[in-house]
Design a protein around this motif. Structure first.
Motif, PDB file in Angstrom:
ATOM      1  N   THR A  64       0.834  -1.194   0.000  1.00  0.00           N
ATOM      2  CA  THR A  64       0.000   0.000   0.000  1.00  0.00           C
ATOM      3  C   THR A  64       0.873   1.250   0.000  1.00  0.00           C
ATOM      4  OG1 THR A  64      -0.103  -0.008   2.426  1.00  0.00           O
ATOM      5  CG2 THR A  64      -1.884  -1.137   1.237  1.00  0.00           C
ATOM      6  N   SER A  65       0.303   2.340  -0.508  1.00  0.00           N
ATOM      7  CA  SER A  65       0.935   3.652  -0.467  1.00  0.00           C
ATOM      8  C   SER A  65       0.033   4.588   0.323  1.00  0.00           C
ATOM      9  CB  SER A  65       1.143   4.198  -1.881  1.00  0.00           C
ATOM     10  OG  SER A  65       1.497   5.572  -1.846  1.00  0.00           O
ATOM     11  N   SER A  66       0.640   5.368   1.214  1.00  0.00           N
ATOM     12  CA  SER A  66      -0.155   6.283   2.035  1.00  0.00           C
ATOM     13  C   SER A  66      -0.677   7.468   1.238  1.00  0.00           C
ATOM     14  CB  SER A  66       0.679   6.796   3.214  1.00  0.00           C
ATOM     15  OG  SER A  66       1.759   7.614   2.743  1.00  0.00           O
ATOM     16  N   ASP A  67      -0.091   7.736   0.073  1.00  0.00           N
ATOM     17  CA  ASP A  67      -0.517   8.873  -0.754  1.00  0.00           C
ATOM     18  C   ASP A  67      -0.442   8.463  -2.214  1.00  0.00           C
ATOM     19  OD1 ASP A  67      -1.026  11.247  -2.050  1.00  0.00           O
ATOM     20  OD2 ASP A  67       0.247  12.461  -0.741  1.00  0.00           O
ATOM     21  N   THR A  68      -1.561   7.964  -2.738  1.00  0.00           N
ATOM     22  CA  THR A  68      -1.579   7.469  -4.118  1.00  0.00           C
ATOM     23  C   THR A  68      -1.567   8.597  -5.136  1.00  0.00           C
ATOM     24  OG1 THR A  68      -3.996   7.295  -4.018  1.00  0.00           O
ATOM     25  CG2 THR A  68      -2.725   5.312  -3.513  1.00  0.00           C
ATOM     26  N   SER A  69      -1.707   9.847  -4.699  1.00  0.00           N
ATOM     27  CA  SER A  69      -1.563  10.965  -5.625  1.00  0.00           C
ATOM     28  C   SER A  69      -0.085  11.230  -5.926  1.00  0.00           C
ATOM     29  CB  SER A  69      -2.213  12.232  -5.064  1.00  0.00           C
ATOM     30  OG  SER A  69      -1.491  12.715  -3.933  1.00  0.00           O
ATOM     31  N   ILE A  70       0.812  10.704  -5.096  1.00  0.00           N
ATOM     32  CA  ILE A  70       2.255  10.837  -5.291  1.00  0.00           C
ATOM     33  C   ILE A  70       2.834   9.561  -5.890  1.00  0.00           C
ATOM     34  CG2 ILE A  70       4.483  11.213  -4.159  1.00  0.00           C
ATOM     35  CD1 ILE A  70       2.641  13.682  -4.244  1.00  0.00           C
ATOM     36  N   ALA A  71       2.527   8.420  -5.289  1.00  0.00           N
ATOM     37  CA  ALA A  71       3.050   7.128  -5.747  1.00  0.00           C
ATOM     38  C   ALA A  71       1.986   6.070  -5.528  1.00  0.00           C
ATOM     39  CB  ALA A  71       4.330   6.766  -4.998  1.00  0.00           C
TER      40      ALA A  71
ATOM     41  N   SER B 131       0.489  -2.236 -10.802  1.00  0.00           N
ATOM     42  CA  SER B 131       0.393  -3.648 -11.182  1.00  0.00           C
ATOM     43  C   SER B 131       1.274  -4.456 -10.247  1.00  0.00           C
ATOM     44  CB  SER B 131       0.833  -3.851 -12.631  1.00  0.00           C
ATOM     45  OG  SER B 131       0.843  -5.230 -12.975  1.00  0.00           O
ATOM     46  N   GLY B 132       0.637  -5.263  -9.397  1.00  0.00           N
ATOM     47  CA  GLY B 132       1.419  -6.102  -8.495  1.00  0.00           C
ATOM     48  C   GLY B 132       2.341  -5.285  -7.613  1.00  0.00           C
ATOM     49  N   ASN B 133       3.646  -5.521  -7.743  1.00  0.00           N
ATOM     50  CA  ASN B 133       4.618  -4.837  -6.892  1.00  0.00           C
ATOM     51  C   ASN B 133       5.326  -3.688  -7.613  1.00  0.00           C
ATOM     52  OD1 ASN B 133       6.166  -6.329  -8.643  1.00  0.00           O
ATOM     53  ND2 ASN B 133       7.155  -7.586  -7.079  1.00  0.00           N
ATOM     54  N   ILE B 134       4.730  -3.163  -8.676  1.00  0.00           N
ATOM     55  CA  ILE B 134       5.312  -2.056  -9.424  1.00  0.00           C
ATOM     56  C   ILE B 134       4.706  -0.737  -8.940  1.00  0.00           C
ATOM     57  CG2 ILE B 134       5.695  -1.038 -11.685  1.00  0.00           C
ATOM     58  CD1 ILE B 134       7.148  -3.681 -11.246  1.00  0.00           C
ATOM     59  N   LEU B 135       5.574   0.120  -8.385  1.00  0.00           N
ATOM     60  CA  LEU B 135       5.153   1.415  -7.862  1.00  0.00           C
ATOM     61  C   LEU B 135       5.412   2.488  -8.913  1.00  0.00           C
ATOM     62  CD1 LEU B 135       4.167   2.884  -5.217  1.00  0.00           C
ATOM     63  CD2 LEU B 135       6.597   3.369  -4.790  1.00  0.00           C
ATOM     64  N   SER B 136       4.408   3.288  -9.217  1.00  0.00           N
ATOM     65  CA  SER B 136       4.518   4.329 -10.242  1.00  0.00           C
ATOM     66  C   SER B 136       4.533   5.701  -9.579  1.00  0.00           C
ATOM     67  CB  SER B 136       3.329   4.237 -11.204  1.00  0.00           C
ATOM     68  OG  SER B 136       3.379   5.269 -12.172  1.00  0.00           O
ATOM     69  N   ALA B 137       5.466   6.558 -10.025  1.00  0.00           N
ATOM     70  CA  ALA B 137       5.527   7.937  -9.552  1.00  0.00           C
ATOM     71  C   ALA B 137       4.494   8.751 -10.321  1.00  0.00           C
ATOM     72  CB  ALA B 137       6.925   8.498  -9.746  1.00  0.00           C
TER      73      ALA B 137
END
Length: 225
Positions: free
Chosen positions: A70-77, A81-87
């Protein structure tokens, strides 16, 4: 920890063919970012956030996509898909967490923080490794890549972007469009894995920046044996 499909055999005629394994308990899990030192992500780029379990015998096991991140701020990151984090946008930090549940027990990894910023792409470099080799950066020069025709083992191509007048580099393999100059001789996947089709042929592998910034492509030759 081990997971297996249900076995439908009632007996094994030859015990020497039996599969031996041991089951180990998980001691802890941890998030392992792809980029060492947890550098700032460039908006539009991605980072693989692996979740690694330490087992009772001291061995490590990649949990793949079995863990929940999980990301605490999905507007940033955000995980796309799975374990791929997008900026997504400049800012941060965003706190990345991971949990895993197995055999009725839940494990929580220590969180890591990420931030994202903007930068201008100046150049692209591409290079290659064996498909399972660790990758830390493109060398100044290397021999021509070779791949066996018909083999299921590909050559792994990588792309590295240099940003802001050379002050920052980042792996952009997943953000690169890959192409083979002759697909009857060799093909290449969207992740940069090149497979040989016809022996005794040479192809040009091209990596193109899909974010369409300043400098768009780079090329390397590959020989199909």
């Amino acid at each position: 920890m081990a997971g297996f499909a249900p076995c439908t055999l009632n007996n094994i005629s030859d015990p020497s063919n039996a599969l031996g394994f041991t089951v180990q308990h998980i001691q802890s899990i941890a998030i392992e970012p792809e980029f060492s030192g947890n550098p700032q992500l460039i908006v539009g780029n991605t980072e693989k956030m692996r979740v690694i379990a330490t087992l009772g015998d001291g061995y490590l096991q990649d949990l793949g996509n079995l863990a929940t991140q999980t990301s605490s701020d999905t507007s940033i990151a955000a995980f796309t898909s799975g374990n791929i984090l997008s900026a997504v946008a400049a800012g941060g930090p965003a706190i990345i967490g991971a949990t895993f549940t197995g055999a009725g027990v839940s494990y929580t990894a220590p969180s890591v923080t990420v931030s994202a910023g903007t930068a201008t792409l100046q150049t692209i470099s591409i290079c290659w490794t064996a498909v399972l080799d660790a990758f830390s950066g493109c060398p100044a020069s290397q021999a021509t890549a070779t791949v066996a025709a018909g083999s299921l083992t590909p050559v792994q191509f990588h792309a590295v972007g240099t940003y802001d007048a050379g002050t920052l580099t980042q792996d952009i393999t997943r953000q690169t469009g890959w192409a083979s100059s002759d697909t009857t001789a060799a093909t290449i996947s969207s992740l940069g894995q090149a497979f040989g089709v016809t022996a005794q042929r040479s192809v040009t592998i091209t990596g193109t920046d899909t974010n369409a910034q300043n400098v768009t492509s780079a090329q390397l030759q590959m020989l199909v044996q």
